[in-house]
Design an enzyme around this catalytic site. Structure first.
Site, PDB file in Angstrom:
ATOM      1  N   HIS A 143      -0.599  10.257 -28.267  1.00 48.75           N
ATOM      2  CA  HIS A 143      -0.990   8.924 -27.777  1.00 48.75           C
ATOM      3  C   HIS A 143      -1.678   8.125 -28.871  1.00 48.75           C
ATOM      4  O   HIS A 143      -1.492   6.913 -28.984  1.00 48.75           O
ATOM      5  CB  HIS A 143      -1.908   9.052 -26.566  1.00 48.75           C
ATOM      6  CG  HIS A 143      -1.183   9.364 -25.291  1.00 48.75           C
ATOM      7  ND1 HIS A 143      -1.824   9.659 -24.108  1.00 48.75           N
ATOM      8  CD2 HIS A 143       0.136   9.413 -25.010  1.00 48.75           C
ATOM      9  CE1 HIS A 143      -0.935   9.888 -23.174  1.00 48.75           C
ATOM     10  NE2 HIS A 143       0.258   9.751 -23.685  1.00 48.75           N
ATOM     11  N   ARG A 145      -2.766  21.435 -14.733  1.00 44.06           N
ATOM     12  CA  ARG A 145      -1.771  20.437 -15.112  1.00 44.06           C
ATOM     13  C   ARG A 145      -2.000  19.867 -16.508  1.00 44.06           C
ATOM     14  O   ARG A 145      -1.059  19.414 -17.167  1.00 44.06           O
ATOM     15  CB  ARG A 145      -1.755  19.298 -14.079  1.00 44.06           C
ATOM     16  CG  ARG A 145      -0.675  18.271 -14.370  1.00 44.06           C
ATOM     17  CD  ARG A 145      -0.453  17.290 -13.237  1.00 44.06           C
ATOM     18  NE  ARG A 145       0.546  16.316 -13.640  1.00 44.06           N
ATOM     19  CZ  ARG A 145       1.231  15.543 -12.810  1.00 44.06           C
ATOM     20  NH1 ARG A 145       1.004  15.635 -11.520  1.00 44.06           N
ATOM     21  NH2 ARG A 145       2.114  14.694 -13.259  1.00 44.06           N
ATOM     22  N   LYS A 205       3.219  11.064 -11.857  1.00 43.39           N
ATOM     23  CA  LYS A 205       2.362  10.202 -12.673  1.00 43.39           C
ATOM     24  C   LYS A 205       3.077   8.874 -12.898  1.00 43.39           C
ATOM     25  O   LYS A 205       4.196   8.845 -13.401  1.00 43.39           O
ATOM     26  CB  LYS A 205       2.089  10.858 -14.031  1.00 43.39           C
ATOM     27  CG  LYS A 205       0.977  11.875 -14.009  1.00 43.39           C
ATOM     28  CD  LYS A 205       0.519  12.150 -15.426  1.00 43.39           C
ATOM     29  CE  LYS A 205      -0.616  13.155 -15.479  1.00 43.39           C
ATOM     30  NZ  LYS A 205      -1.045  13.394 -16.868  1.00 43.39           N
ATOM     31  N   HIS A 255       7.838   8.004 -27.550  1.00 43.43           N
ATOM     32  CA  HIS A 255       6.843   8.915 -27.003  1.00 43.43           C
ATOM     33  C   HIS A 255       7.113  10.358 -27.431  1.00 43.43           C
ATOM     34  O   HIS A 255       6.212  11.063 -27.908  1.00 43.43           O
ATOM     35  CB  HIS A 255       6.827   8.806 -25.477  1.00 43.43           C
ATOM     36  CG  HIS A 255       5.930   9.791 -24.800  1.00 43.43           C
ATOM     37  ND1 HIS A 255       4.572   9.743 -24.895  1.00 43.43           N
ATOM     38  CD2 HIS A 255       6.215  10.869 -24.020  1.00 43.43           C
ATOM     39  CE1 HIS A 255       4.035  10.739 -24.199  1.00 43.43           C
ATOM     40  NE2 HIS A 255       5.014  11.430 -23.657  1.00 43.43           N
ATOM     41  N   GLU A 261       9.912  17.407 -25.375  1.00 48.72           N
ATOM     42  CA  GLU A 261       9.247  17.888 -24.155  1.00 48.72           C
ATOM     43  C   GLU A 261       9.839  19.220 -23.694  1.00 48.72           C
ATOM     44  O   GLU A 261       9.139  20.069 -23.145  1.00 48.72           O
ATOM     45  CB  GLU A 261       9.332  16.853 -23.032  1.00 48.72           C
ATOM     46  CG  GLU A 261       8.677  15.510 -23.345  1.00 48.72           C
ATOM     47  CD  GLU A 261       7.143  15.513 -23.180  1.00 48.72           C
ATOM     48  OE1 GLU A 261       6.580  16.494 -22.658  1.00 48.72           O
ATOM     49  OE2 GLU A 261       6.518  14.504 -23.596  1.00 48.72           O
ATOM     50  N   ASN A 304      -0.074  18.386 -21.297  1.00 52.75           N
ATOM     51  CA  ASN A 304      -0.401  17.387 -22.317  1.00 52.75           C
ATOM     52  C   ASN A 304      -0.452  17.967 -23.722  1.00 52.75           C
ATOM     53  O   ASN A 304      -0.994  17.336 -24.627  1.00 52.75           O
ATOM     54  CB  ASN A 304      -1.740  16.721 -21.981  1.00 52.75           C
ATOM     55  CG  ASN A 304      -1.643  15.864 -20.733  1.00 52.75           C
ATOM     56  OD1 ASN A 304      -0.652  15.169 -20.535  1.00 52.75           O
ATOM     57  ND2 ASN A 304      -2.656  15.933 -19.887  1.00 52.75           N
ATOM     58  N   HIS A 346      -0.226  15.666 -26.647  1.00 54.19           N
ATOM     59  CA  HIS A 346      -0.275  14.291 -26.154  1.00 54.19           C
ATOM     60  C   HIS A 346      -1.529  13.532 -26.582  1.00 54.19           C
ATOM     61  O   HIS A 346      -1.494  12.321 -26.717  1.00 54.19           O
ATOM     62  CB  HIS A 346      -0.159  14.258 -24.627  1.00 54.19           C
ATOM     63  CG  HIS A 346       1.240  14.480 -24.148  1.00 54.19           C
ATOM     64  ND1 HIS A 346       1.955  15.624 -24.435  1.00 54.19           N
ATOM     65  CD2 HIS A 346       2.085  13.704 -23.407  1.00 54.19           C
ATOM     66  CE1 HIS A 346       3.165  15.547 -23.886  1.00 54.19           C
ATOM     67  NE2 HIS A 346       3.262  14.398 -23.261  1.00 54.19           N
ATOM     68  N   GLU A 381      -4.233  16.812 -11.746  1.00 53.15           N
ATOM     69  CA  GLU A 381      -4.720  17.184 -13.081  1.00 53.15           C
ATOM     70  C   GLU A 381      -6.212  17.451 -13.124  1.00 53.15           C
ATOM     71  O   GLU A 381      -6.943  16.897 -13.940  1.00 53.15           O
ATOM     72  CB  GLU A 381      -4.336  16.088 -14.097  1.00 53.15           C
ATOM     73  CG  GLU A 381      -4.434  16.580 -15.520  1.00 53.15           C
ATOM     74  CD  GLU A 381      -3.769  15.630 -16.520  1.00 53.15           C
ATOM     75  OE1 GLU A 381      -2.663  15.154 -16.249  1.00 53.15           O
ATOM     76  OE2 GLU A 381      -4.377  15.401 -17.565  1.00 53.15           O
ATOM     77  N   ARG A 438       0.800  -1.229   0.000  1.00 52.74           N
ATOM     78  CA  ARG A 438       0.000   0.000   0.000  1.00 52.74           C
ATOM     79  C   ARG A 438       0.836   1.284   0.000  1.00 52.74           C
ATOM     80  O   ARG A 438       0.362   2.344   0.389  1.00 52.74           O
ATOM     81  CB  ARG A 438      -0.965   0.036   1.178  1.00 52.74           C
ATOM     82  CG  ARG A 438      -2.009  -1.074   1.148  1.00 52.74           C
ATOM     83  CD  ARG A 438      -3.239  -0.719   1.973  1.00 52.74           C
ATOM     84  NE  ARG A 438      -4.161  -1.837   2.025  1.00 52.74           N
ATOM     85  CZ  ARG A 438      -4.174  -2.750   2.993  1.00 52.74           C
ATOM     86  NH1 ARG A 438      -3.317  -2.666   3.989  1.00 52.74           N
ATOM     87  NH2 ARG A 438      -5.048  -3.728   2.958  1.00 52.74           N
ATOM     88  N   LYS A 487       7.726  22.360 -14.843  1.00 54.43           N
ATOM     89  CA  LYS A 487       6.888  21.217 -14.485  1.00 54.43           C
ATOM     90  C   LYS A 487       6.559  21.235 -12.994  1.00 54.43           C
ATOM     91  O   LYS A 487       5.418  20.980 -12.588  1.00 54.43           O
ATOM     92  CB  LYS A 487       7.563  19.894 -14.854  1.00 54.43           C
ATOM     93  CG  LYS A 487       6.742  18.691 -14.413  1.00 54.43           C
ATOM     94  CD  LYS A 487       6.668  17.607 -15.422  1.00 54.43           C
ATOM     95  CE  LYS A 487       5.612  16.585 -15.021  1.00 54.43           C
ATOM     96  NZ  LYS A 487       5.646  15.374 -15.831  1.00 54.43           N
TER      97      LYS A 487
END
Lengths: 361, 361
Positions: free
Chosen positions: B254, B243, B145, B267, B187, B247, B250, B239, B123, B229
């Protein structure tokens, strides 16, 4: 119809959430639909619960929602990484996005898997707990502990992740088997021991009504158990301190469960035997009177619960199994003991000699 | 030796953490050992990185620690549920408890898997990011993330889970392949576009030094990227708003990655082509001048990056793939566009006609 509905809250700031307790809440209220924020729902349940309550829950959901039902096999042995992967396959195939809400409809296994799935699905979606066993109603559905098991230990992979609401319909307990019902009472007994002497005395005085599933007695037992759990969780969500007292009997109990194989002893049964061991160890240390051990054993027997670990488990067996327990910190085993009735403490100085005397003596 | 070491912080209250940036930080400092709280460590890396840096990291760890190294196969195609399960098997077999610390030594794939593993192991345990690719140094290692992929979509299963420290050794970039290096620069370019016109102009002016991996130019690029960032993440960790501007490119990117199969386009390459699409869409809407599109295309070409999506991808292909993206809310696709150089905005009103004109036109 629910004439007597109680609402408690787990106070966690902006993640505060309500616990609704009452009879017939599944069918006679808009609690479920009201707790859903988006327009997508995944209802996770199992083969045993689905025929009993799934339709009732689905009927509460507006036709405009994308609703996917996932029916898991029933049993702790399916609380696995593999089951969780299969669940994600189904939810993704149905194209749920991160505005979806997961609903856990079932006992602790369904709740633990579903909560963990909700914690991980697209990095976290809402989820609602609808616990249908006494154990889940008084324990696992409240507090945000979610997980799956691993062959090397229970609940090894999981997350702290809070539901957005818990809906406890006490009417679902009518269909619960004897052993499962008794296993839930073990956790009720725990709350009195660790937190509330008055509640302990009330349980002792009402043991016959509890065992007979008297509706009013049961509602009070569930409500008070949830109140205590909610207070403890609000004070220490991630178990850095106080929350550990909820594990009374669990270090021993987990070892019993692992030793016997998941699904052989029920969790509450293992906790019952484990609580006797913890309270006996507390008595050996002089923290409580040995009369409390005797009283506890009689109470648990009257409620239909085991009070002894399996005979083939020696202190060496326990020590080996407990070494992997999450409650071990840097090799030091930690135990929850009582320093008085209604007051628990976490200790890390229990010696092997004490465990030998307790278990092999 | 690191003559020039910079320390930034991601400001997240009691989960505030440092980002160290400098040359030779892996071997010439006690940063790593100092960031470990317990006496157990799991170092996760891959087959490519292990021969280069694993021994260097292991040498920083005291002999008294329980240290387990897990070496994953290299590649986005292994960022799976299965790989994560195998990782847990190894860590549990080595009997790590919840006082252990996970260290991610590698690129974004290693960081994403390791971070998610740390989020779930018992956990949640501590973890440290040691990113060894430019992409990971300026993006994935900062911000919490974590995830694994699913055949039906990238990063579908994961968690928001912050590291306790990020150690960026810029010397590791010397061994990076051309394509991977360029993918990281995509990026860097993004941060200027969405947040900082001055940084954008600096990047344009220093494109040759950046492409040549000039040490000082690179350190500034990494430091400023991480600063931006960190500011955005601190303002909106999960997000729910700001935030999302990170993206840019993105949603399109993606879709390209999913269409081509993981590991075919890097990526950063997909993000580069996606950013051109997003900025072109912004220009079609009149938010930025079309000159910016031309300037951006030239910059990306000079840095060795693609500026077009694969020719076989029509608007229908994109729309179908984007429907499952996490950034879709209740069926409404969301895009990050620019409303000016250095200023991004999330919109949910892009029509299919606009996408047709953008992609098929």
């Amino acid at each position: 119809m629910s004439q007597q509905q109680t609402t408690l809250h787990v106070e966690l700031g902006d993640r505060r959430y309500p616990i609704y307790v009452g009879a017939s809440l599944l069918s006679a209220s808009n609690l479920i639909a009201g707790a859903i924020k988006g327009r997508q729902v995944v209802v996770v349940t199992n083969e045993t619960i689905a025929p009993l309550y799934l339709d009732t829950v689905l009927r509460q959901l507006p036709d405009t929602m994308l609703v996917t039902s996932v029916i898991l096999p029933d049993g702790e042995q399916y609380k696995t990484w593999q089951t969780l992967g299969d669940l994600f396959d189904q939810v993704l195939a149905a194209r749920h996005n991160r505005s979806t809400t997961f609903i856990a409809l079932g006992g602790g296994v369904v709740g633990d898997i579903t909560g963990f799935a909700a914690a991980c699905y697209q990095r976290g979606v809402d989820f609602i707990q609808i616990p249908t066993t006494l154990l889940a109603q008084v324990d696992s559905s409240v507090g945000g502990k979610t997980a799956v098991n691993h062959p090397l230990g229970k609940n090894m992979i999981g997350a702290f992740y809070q539901p957005t609401a818990v809906v406890i319909d006490t009417s679902t307990l009518a269909t619960l088997g004897e052993r499962e019902y008794a296993a839930g009472l073990a956790e009720v007994v725990k709350y009195g021991l660790i937190y509330d002497p008055e509640f302990h005395r009330w349980i002792c005085a009402n043991r016959d009504l509890l065992a007979a599933r008297d509706v009013d007695t049961l509602r009070h037992a569930i409500q008070r158990s949830c109140e205590i759990k909610a207070e403890v969780v609000a004070a220490d969500e991630r178990e850095s301190g106080l929350r550990a007292i909820l594990n009374l009997g669990h270090t021993f109990g987990h070892a019993i469960e692992t030793h016997m194989g998941y699904g052989s002893w029920l969790h509450g049964e293992a906790v019952a035997a484990g609580m006797v061991m913890a309270v006996r160890l507390s008595a050996m240390r002089g923290s409580v009177d040995v009369d409390l051990v005797v009283e506890l054993e009689q109470l648990l027997v009257d409620l239909g619960l085991p009070v002894w670990a399996p005979q083939d488990m020696t202190s060496a067996t326990f020590i080996d199994l407990m070494a992997l327990d999450k409650k071990v910190i840097d090799g030091q085993m930690r135990f929850v003991l009582l320093n008085a009735l209604g007051s628990a403490v976490v200790v890390d100085d229990v010696t092997e000699a004490e465990l030998t005397a307790l278990i092999d003596g």
